[in-house]
Design a protein around this motif. Structure first.
Motif, mmCIF file in Angstrom:
data_model
loop_
_atom_site.group_PDB
_atom_site.id
_atom_site.type_symbol
_atom_site.label_atom_id
_atom_site.label_comp_id
_atom_site.label_asym_id
_atom_site.label_seq_id
_atom_site.Cartn_x
_atom_site.Cartn_y
_atom_site.Cartn_z
ATOM 1 N N LEU A 1 0.820 -1.212 0.000
ATOM 2 C CA LEU A 1 0.000 0.000 0.000
ATOM 3 C C LEU A 1 0.855 1.264 0.000
ATOM 4 C CD1 LEU A 1 -2.898 -1.059 2.401
ATOM 5 C CD2 LEU A 1 -2.866 -1.088 -0.105
ATOM 6 N N GLU A 2 2.001 1.226 0.665
ATOM 7 C CA GLU A 2 2.932 2.355 0.606
ATOM 8 C C GLU A 2 3.446 2.558 -0.823
ATOM 9 O OE1 GLU A 2 4.738 2.131 5.157
ATOM 10 O OE2 GLU A 2 5.800 1.102 3.526
ATOM 11 N N ASN A 3 3.754 1.456 -1.506
ATOM 12 C CA ASN A 3 4.181 1.540 -2.904
ATOM 13 C C ASN A 3 3.088 2.152 -3.769
ATOM 14 O OD1 ASN A 3 6.625 0.337 -2.257
ATOM 15 N ND2 ASN A 3 6.009 -1.694 -2.947
ATOM 16 N N ASP A 4 1.858 1.729 -3.525
ATOM 17 C CA ASP A 4 0.729 2.266 -4.287
ATOM 18 C C ASP A 4 0.571 3.762 -4.044
ATOM 19 O OD1 ASP A 4 0.276 -0.341 -5.123
ATOM 20 O OD2 ASP A 4 -1.341 -0.674 -3.675
ATOM 21 N N ASP B 1 -5.886 9.698 -0.788
ATOM 22 C CA ASP B 1 -6.489 9.922 0.524
ATOM 23 C C ASP B 1 -6.899 8.599 1.165
ATOM 24 O OD1 ASP B 1 -7.644 11.664 2.626
ATOM 25 O OD2 ASP B 1 -9.550 10.865 1.882
ATOM 26 N N ARG B 2 -7.521 7.735 0.393
ATOM 27 C CA ARG B 2 -7.973 6.454 0.937
ATOM 28 C C ARG B 2 -6.793 5.565 1.300
ATOM 29 N NH1 ARG B 2 -12.351 2.819 -2.185
ATOM 30 N NH2 ARG B 2 -14.003 3.383 -0.741
ATOM 31 N N LEU B 3 -5.776 5.530 0.439
ATOM 32 C CA LEU B 3 -4.579 4.738 0.742
ATOM 33 C C LEU B 3 -3.913 5.249 2.010
ATOM 34 C CD1 LEU B 3 -3.141 4.318 -2.861
ATOM 35 C CD2 LEU B 3 -3.964 2.460 -1.372
ATOM 36 N N GLU B 4 -3.870 6.553 2.171
ATOM 37 C CA GLU B 4 -3.274 7.135 3.369
ATOM 38 C C GLU B 4 -4.071 6.733 4.613
ATOM 39 O OE1 GLU B 4 -2.022 9.939 6.367
ATOM 40 O OE2 GLU B 4 -4.018 10.013 5.512
ATOM 41 N N HIS B 5 -5.383 6.643 4.472
ATOM 42 C CA HIS B 5 -6.212 6.177 5.588
ATOM 43 C C HIS B 5 -5.898 4.720 5.936
ATOM 44 C CE1 HIS B 5 -8.874 9.564 6.386
ATOM 45 N NE2 HIS B 5 -8.930 9.771 5.080
ATOM 46 N N LEU C 1 -3.144 3.316 5.657
ATOM 47 C CA LEU C 1 -1.806 3.269 6.246
ATOM 48 C C LEU C 1 -1.707 3.966 7.601
ATOM 49 C CD1 LEU C 1 0.170 3.874 2.953
ATOM 50 C CD2 LEU C 1 0.142 1.762 4.307
ATOM 51 N N ALA C 2 -2.803 4.517 8.075
ATOM 52 C CA ALA C 2 -2.792 5.159 9.395
ATOM 53 C C ALA C 2 -2.373 4.137 10.436
ATOM 54 C CB ALA C 2 -4.180 5.711 9.713
#
Length: 182
Positions: free
Chosen positions: A119-122, A164-168, A170-171
């Motif tokens: 997910l970080e890569n994405d 935004d969703r990916l960052e969520h 990764l919270a």
């Protein structure tokens, strides 16, 4: 078997006169840039499809569905970019062996990585696309290419939603492993 000689009407990299009256010099630049976007989109598409297929863990179903949704959108968006190239007098990149050389995002590889790492890569790839699209939008606006500008503004909004969703996801509270690792 009879051989048929194929005649080439336009070679990749050549710019034909466009029906919307934009200067050839600008079209050459924006076509090259959009081809970088197309190559990057297909690499990101393949990465997301891989992850969609192999994802495991407690959050797998929701993330599996989200990655599938993102990859479908990116595939459609790459097609939209390809069609715009035709209007601009260019040809879209279509040789998968050339994607890696032209793209500004990197494929994470064929291996299964830790969910957080994938997910970080994405997120990193999506952020690169957003940055590139901002440059394209500015360039299109400065050259009165309002069609490309409008198209990219619609696309960038969706990429910002993805980021935004990916960052969520990764919270710190999102994925169990991250809670124990900090």
């Amino acid at each position: 078997m009879q051989s048929t000689k194929m005649s080439t009407k336009q070679k990749y990299g050549e710019i034909e006169e466009n029906p919307i009256g934009l200067p050839e010099k600008y079209c050459k630049t924006i076509v090259n840039q959009l081809n970088e976007d197309i190559a990057s989109s297909y690499i990101l598409f393949l990465q997301l499809r891989k992850q969609h297929a192999i994802i495991k863990g407690p959050d797998w179903k929701h993330i599996h569905d989200t990655l599938g949704e993102y990859s479908n959108y990116i595939g459609k968006q790459a097609e939209e970019l390809s069609e715009r190239l035709s209007v601009l007098g260019g040809l879209p990149i279509s040789d998968p062996s050339k994607f890696k050389d032209l793209a500004y995002v990197e494929f994470e590889g064929n291996d299964m990585l830790d969910l957080r790492r994938m997910l970080e890569n994405d997120l990193h790839s999506v952020q690169k696309v957003i940055d590139a699209f901002r440059d394209r939008i500015k360039n299109a606006s400065e050259n009165n290419d309002y069609g490309t500008e409008h198209m990219l503004k619609g696309i960038i909004f969706e990429y910002e939603e993805m980021a935004d969703r990916l960052e969520h996801y990764l919270a710190k509270e999102s994925l169990e492993r991250s809670i124990t690792s900090n």
